[in-house]
Design an enzyme around this catalytic site. Structure first.
Site, PDB file in Angstrom:
ATOM      1  N   SER A 124       0.844  -1.202   0.000  1.00  0.00           N
ATOM      2  CA  SER A 124       0.000   0.000   0.000  1.00  0.00           C
ATOM      3  C   SER A 124       0.875   1.245   0.000  1.00  0.00           C
ATOM      4  CB  SER A 124      -0.853  -0.028   1.267  1.00  0.00           C
ATOM      5  OG  SER A 124      -1.427   1.235   1.502  1.00  0.00           O
ATOM      6  N   TYR A 149      -2.245  -1.648  10.881  1.00  0.00           N
ATOM      7  CA  TYR A 149      -2.478  -2.168   9.523  1.00  0.00           C
ATOM      8  C   TYR A 149      -1.301  -1.785   8.607  1.00  0.00           C
ATOM      9  CZ  TYR A 149      -3.936  -2.093   4.656  1.00  0.00           C
ATOM     10  OH  TYR A 149      -3.950  -2.250   3.292  1.00  0.00           O
ATOM     11  N   LYS A 153       1.908  -4.054   6.559  1.00  0.00           N
ATOM     12  CA  LYS A 153       2.333  -3.989   5.144  1.00  0.00           C
ATOM     13  C   LYS A 153       3.843  -3.759   5.071  1.00  0.00           C
ATOM     14  CE  LYS A 153      -1.498  -4.735   3.226  1.00  0.00           C
ATOM     15  NZ  LYS A 153      -1.685  -6.012   2.594  1.00  0.00           N
TER      16      LYS A 153
HETATM   17  P1  NAD Z   1     -10.770  -7.584   1.015  1.00  0.00           P
HETATM   18  O1  NAD Z   1     -10.998  -7.613   2.487  1.00  0.00           O
HETATM   19  O2  NAD Z   1     -11.945  -7.424   0.125  1.00  0.00           O
HETATM   20  O3  NAD Z   1      -9.958  -8.887   0.555  1.00  0.00           O
HETATM   21  C1  NAD Z   1      -9.046  -9.556   1.408  1.00  0.00           C
HETATM   22  C2  NAD Z   1      -9.438 -11.017   1.436  1.00  0.00           C
HETATM   23  O4  NAD Z   1      -8.539 -11.739   2.281  1.00  0.00           O
HETATM   24  C3  NAD Z   1     -10.847 -11.240   1.997  1.00  0.00           C
HETATM   25  O5  NAD Z   1     -11.582 -12.008   1.069  1.00  0.00           O
HETATM   26  C4  NAD Z   1     -10.620 -12.004   3.312  1.00  0.00           C
HETATM   27  O6  NAD Z   1     -11.674 -12.895   3.596  1.00  0.00           O
HETATM   28  C5  NAD Z   1      -9.294 -12.701   3.026  1.00  0.00           C
HETATM   29  N1  NAD Z   1      -8.515 -13.045   4.214  1.00  0.00           N
HETATM   30  C6  NAD Z   1      -8.193 -12.248   5.272  1.00  0.00           C
HETATM   31  N2  NAD Z   1      -7.439 -12.936   6.144  1.00  0.00           N
HETATM   32  C7  NAD Z   1      -7.259 -14.183   5.637  1.00  0.00           C
HETATM   33  C8  NAD Z   1      -6.597 -15.350   6.090  1.00  0.00           C
HETATM   34  N3  NAD Z   1      -5.950 -15.366   7.249  1.00  0.00           N
HETATM   35  N4  NAD Z   1      -6.614 -16.447   5.307  1.00  0.00           N
HETATM   36  C9  NAD Z   1      -7.290 -16.465   4.123  1.00  0.00           C
HETATM   37  N5  NAD Z   1      -7.959 -15.391   3.658  1.00  0.00           N
HETATM   38  C10 NAD Z   1      -7.940 -14.264   4.409  1.00  0.00           C
HETATM   39  O7  NAD Z   1      -9.687  -6.437   0.729  1.00  0.00           O
HETATM   40  P2  NAD Z   1      -9.194  -5.824  -0.644  1.00  0.00           P
HETATM   41  O8  NAD Z   1      -9.580  -4.403  -0.678  1.00  0.00           O
HETATM   42  O9  NAD Z   1      -9.555  -6.705  -1.766  1.00  0.00           O
HETATM   43  O10 NAD Z   1      -7.622  -5.867  -0.401  1.00  0.00           O
HETATM   44  C11 NAD Z   1      -6.800  -6.915  -0.871  1.00  0.00           C
HETATM   45  C12 NAD Z   1      -5.389  -6.683  -0.392  1.00  0.00           C
HETATM   46  O11 NAD Z   1      -4.932  -5.420  -0.866  1.00  0.00           O
HETATM   47  C13 NAD Z   1      -5.245  -6.627   1.129  1.00  0.00           C
HETATM   48  O12 NAD Z   1      -4.017  -7.242   1.487  1.00  0.00           O
HETATM   49  C14 NAD Z   1      -5.210  -5.152   1.421  1.00  0.00           C
HETATM   50  O13 NAD Z   1      -4.527  -4.873   2.610  1.00  0.00           O
HETATM   51  C15 NAD Z   1      -4.456  -4.637   0.210  1.00  0.00           C
HETATM   52  N6  NAD Z   1      -4.728  -3.214  -0.059  1.00  0.00           N
HETATM   53  C16 NAD Z   1      -6.013  -2.793  -0.212  1.00  0.00           C
HETATM   54  C17 NAD Z   1      -6.275  -1.445  -0.456  1.00  0.00           C
HETATM   55  C18 NAD Z   1      -7.690  -0.947  -0.614  1.00  0.00           C
HETATM   56  O14 NAD Z   1      -7.900   0.253  -0.603  1.00  0.00           O
HETATM   57  N7  NAD Z   1      -8.697  -1.799  -0.792  1.00  0.00           N
HETATM   58  C19 NAD Z   1      -5.205  -0.535  -0.531  1.00  0.00           C
HETATM   59  C20 NAD Z   1      -3.906  -1.011  -0.377  1.00  0.00           C
HETATM   60  C21 NAD Z   1      -3.666  -2.352  -0.147  1.00  0.00           C
HETATM   61  C1  UD1 Z   2      -7.101   4.725   3.870  1.00  0.00           C
HETATM   62  C2  UD1 Z   2      -6.126   4.277   4.930  1.00  0.00           C
HETATM   63  C3  UD1 Z   2      -4.939   3.629   4.260  1.00  0.00           C
HETATM   64  C4  UD1 Z   2      -5.400   2.489   3.356  1.00  0.00           C
HETATM   65  C5  UD1 Z   2      -6.410   3.040   2.353  1.00  0.00           C
HETATM   66  C6  UD1 Z   2      -6.968   1.986   1.452  1.00  0.00           C
HETATM   67  C7  UD1 Z   2      -6.436   5.822   6.835  1.00  0.00           C
HETATM   68  C8  UD1 Z   2      -5.806   6.880   7.657  1.00  0.00           C
HETATM   69  N1  UD1 Z   2      -5.718   5.409   5.755  1.00  0.00           N
HETATM   70  O1  UD1 Z   2      -6.452   5.640   3.000  1.00  0.00           O
HETATM   71  O2  UD1 Z   2      -4.048   3.121   5.245  1.00  0.00           O
HETATM   72  O3  UD1 Z   2      -4.292   1.929   2.667  1.00  0.00           O
HETATM   73  O4  UD1 Z   2      -7.492   3.647   3.070  1.00  0.00           O
HETATM   74  O5  UD1 Z   2      -7.825   1.131   2.142  1.00  0.00           O
HETATM   75  O6  UD1 Z   2      -7.523   5.356   7.122  1.00  0.00           O
HETATM   76  N2  UD1 Z   2     -12.742  10.915   3.568  1.00  0.00           N
HETATM   77  C9  UD1 Z   2     -13.760  11.748   3.941  1.00  0.00           C
HETATM   78  N3  UD1 Z   2     -14.920  11.190   4.418  1.00  0.00           N
HETATM   79  C10 UD1 Z   2     -15.093   9.837   4.542  1.00  0.00           C
HETATM   80  C11 UD1 Z   2     -14.019   8.981   4.156  1.00  0.00           C
HETATM   81  C12 UD1 Z   2     -12.858   9.560   3.677  1.00  0.00           C
HETATM   82  O7  UD1 Z   2     -13.652  12.964   3.855  1.00  0.00           O
HETATM   83  O8  UD1 Z   2     -16.151   9.382   5.014  1.00  0.00           O
HETATM   84  C13 UD1 Z   2     -11.507  11.507   3.010  1.00  0.00           C
HETATM   85  C14 UD1 Z   2     -10.246  11.195   3.785  1.00  0.00           C
HETATM   86  O9  UD1 Z   2     -10.028  12.143   4.805  1.00  0.00           O
HETATM   87  C15 UD1 Z   2      -9.185  11.229   2.677  1.00  0.00           C
HETATM   88  C16 UD1 Z   2      -9.947  10.753   1.433  1.00  0.00           C
HETATM   89  O10 UD1 Z   2     -11.329  10.951   1.726  1.00  0.00           O
HETATM   90  O11 UD1 Z   2      -8.764  12.562   2.433  1.00  0.00           O
HETATM   91  C17 UD1 Z   2      -9.713   9.287   1.119  1.00  0.00           C
HETATM   92  O12 UD1 Z   2      -9.977   8.518   2.295  1.00  0.00           O
HETATM   93  P1  UD1 Z   2      -9.996   6.922   2.279  1.00  0.00           P
HETATM   94  O13 UD1 Z   2     -10.864   6.436   1.175  1.00  0.00           O
HETATM   95  O14 UD1 Z   2     -10.331   6.460   3.661  1.00  0.00           O
HETATM   96  O15 UD1 Z   2      -8.505   6.514   1.897  1.00  0.00           O
HETATM   97  P2  UD1 Z   2      -7.120   6.974   2.585  1.00  0.00           P
HETATM   98  O16 UD1 Z   2      -7.330   7.763   3.800  1.00  0.00           O
HETATM   99  O17 UD1 Z   2      -6.276   7.559   1.520  1.00  0.00           O
END
Ligand code: NAD
Ligand code: UD1
Length: 339
Positions: A124, A149, A153
């Site tokens: 991330s 969290y 990472k």
């Molecule tokens: P998500 O929660 O939809 O998907 C993660 C999946 O992992 C889920 O289906 C969950 O059931 C499974 N899981 C969790 N723990 C497990 C375990 N111990 N064994 C087997 N399965 C397990 O999340 P996502 O948004 O699809 O994210 C996928 C990956 O990308 C994650 O590692 C997340 O941290 C990373 N990531 C997500 C974002 C975002 O904004 N969505 C941003 C940066 C990184």
């Molecule tokens: C958040 C996480 C980050 C994670 C990422 C993807 C925090 C501090 N950071 O990032 O670690 O990798 O999600 O899952 O939580 N916002 C509003 N109102 C809302 C929600 C968000 O104003 O109800 C604003 C936030 O202040 C930010 C922007 O929208 O400026 C994006 O927020 P968000 O979608 O939560 O992502 P990040 O904060 O970038």
């Protein structure tokens, strides 16, 4: 290639399975369904016309992984499985370290034992902390993560780096995602958060559908063009395709590589609200609230490295992301639970 996808029933994983299958790869998904619904893979099969091989396995269960790997020869693992709620990680740090860090170690031990030494990991942009410079290149020093969290990472990145250093047969690609939003254009798969969404786009779509009264905008006094926080929103399909392109680096025996997956454009919270209203003709009422703890002002990628080395670049714009997020929400007002 034959690919093991951990966490493949989740939001990014399910979209990536679609793109992998469309590119002709053979996919096996494992997931413990702790934050997802198996129905997502049925929907994937409706989109691609190919059934997905699924096993309900927790990545902390070494024996289950061992027997899976006895029966399949994988060329690469794409590792999404993990817990991802920032606020929850502050409340339950041990759960996050156990699930994400210990889970990854267990997975790596199993892969190592079975000589599958190729992995793509979901990292991330949060590992940059409050970034030293913008746009953020992969050379930007890692910063201080403000929550467990983010720490998981960063720790997993270091574990993977050490592993690759110890054994050059390993090929490791770290993909640092910026802010994934949007959904598959079919409206069949998308983000299905539990409870009140923490992230911006799912909150907006729940306001649009009438589940929430108004959007809380966290701070309008940042040093940005309109005072609200700026992020690099990326369509989940573009992100998913980034994984397919990253397989090229694995095939070329890249050793250890890091790539940002972002568009290179920063949009403020109010830019997103206005783009959503324009794309969908739906009004999003909002109120300004204090800043959210741990938030930074501006975060967006320099995405040149992925373009040069992987031939990957984002193709969808903010309007596409808003349209597809809303299409998913409209078609599935209660996520997968709606059937
Ligand atoms: P998500 O929660 O939809 O998907 C993660 C999946 O992992 C889920 O289906 C969950 O059931 C499974 N899981 C969790 N723990 C497990 C375990 N111990 N064994 C087997 N399965 C397990 O999340 P996502 O948004 O699809 O994210 C996928 C990956 O990308 C994650 O590692 C997340 O941290 C990373 N990531 C997500 C974002 C975002 O904004 N969505 C941003 C940066 C990184
Ligand atoms: C958040 C996480 C980050 C994670 C990422 C993807 C925090 C501090 N950071 O990032 O670690 O990798 O999600 O899952 O939580 N916002 C509003 N109102 C809302 C929600 C968000 O104003 O109800 C604003 C936030 O202040 C930010 C922007 O929208 O400026 C994006 O927020 P968000 O979608 O939560 O992502 P990040 O904060 O970038």
């Amino acid at each position: 290639m034959k690919i093991l996808v951990t966490g493949g029933t989740g939001y990014i994983g399910s979209h990536t399975v679609v793109e992998l299958q469309n590119a002709g790869h053979d996919v096996v998904v494992i997931d413990n369904l702790s934050n997802s619904n198996e129905l997502s893979l049925q929907r994937v099969a409706e989109i691609t016309g190919k059934k997905v091989d699924f096993y309900n396995i927790d990545i902390r269960d070494f024996n289950a992984l061992d027997s899976l790997l006895n029966n399949h020869n994988f060329d690469c693992c794409i590792h999404f499985a993990g817990l991802k709620a920032v606020g929850e990680s502050v409340q339950k740090p041990l759960e996050y370290y156990d699930n994400n860090v210990c889970g990854t170690v267990s997975l790596l031990r199993a892969l190592n034992k079975h000589n599958c030494k190729n992995i793509i990991f979901s990292s991330s942009a949060c590992v940059y902390g409050d970034p030293e410079f913008i746009p953020i290149t992969e050379d930007c020093p890692k910063g201080k993560c403000t929550n467990p969290y983010g720490q998981t990472k960063s720790i997993i990145e270091e574990i993977l780096k050490d592993l690759q250093k110890s054994d050059s047969n390993w090929n490791v690609v770290l993909l640092r995602y910026f802010n994934p939003i949007g959904a598959h254009q079919s409206g069949k798969i998308g983000e299905d958060p539990n409870g009140i969404p923490n992230n911006l786009m799912p909150y907006i779509t729940q306001v649009a559908i009438g589940k929430r009264k108004e959007l809380n905008v966290f701070g309008n006094d940042y040093d940005t063009h309109d005072g609200t926080g700026v992020r690099d929103y990326i369509h989940v399909i573009d992100l998913a395709r980034g994984h397919v392109c990253a397989l090229r680096a694995i095939e070329n025996k890249c050793g250890f590589e890091v790539f940002n997956l972002g568009t290179g454009h920063g949009y403020s919270v109010l830019d997103v609200v206005h783009a959503f209203e324009k794309a969908n003709g739906v009004k999003i009422p909002y109120v300004i609230k204090p800043r959210r703890a741990g938030d930074i002002a501006v975060c967006y990628a320099d995405s040149k490295k992925a373009k040069e080395k992987l031939g990957w670049g984002a193709q969808f714009n903010l309007e596409d992301m808003c349209r597809d997020s809303w299409n998913w929400q409209k078609n599935n007002p209660n996520g997968y639970n709606g059937g």
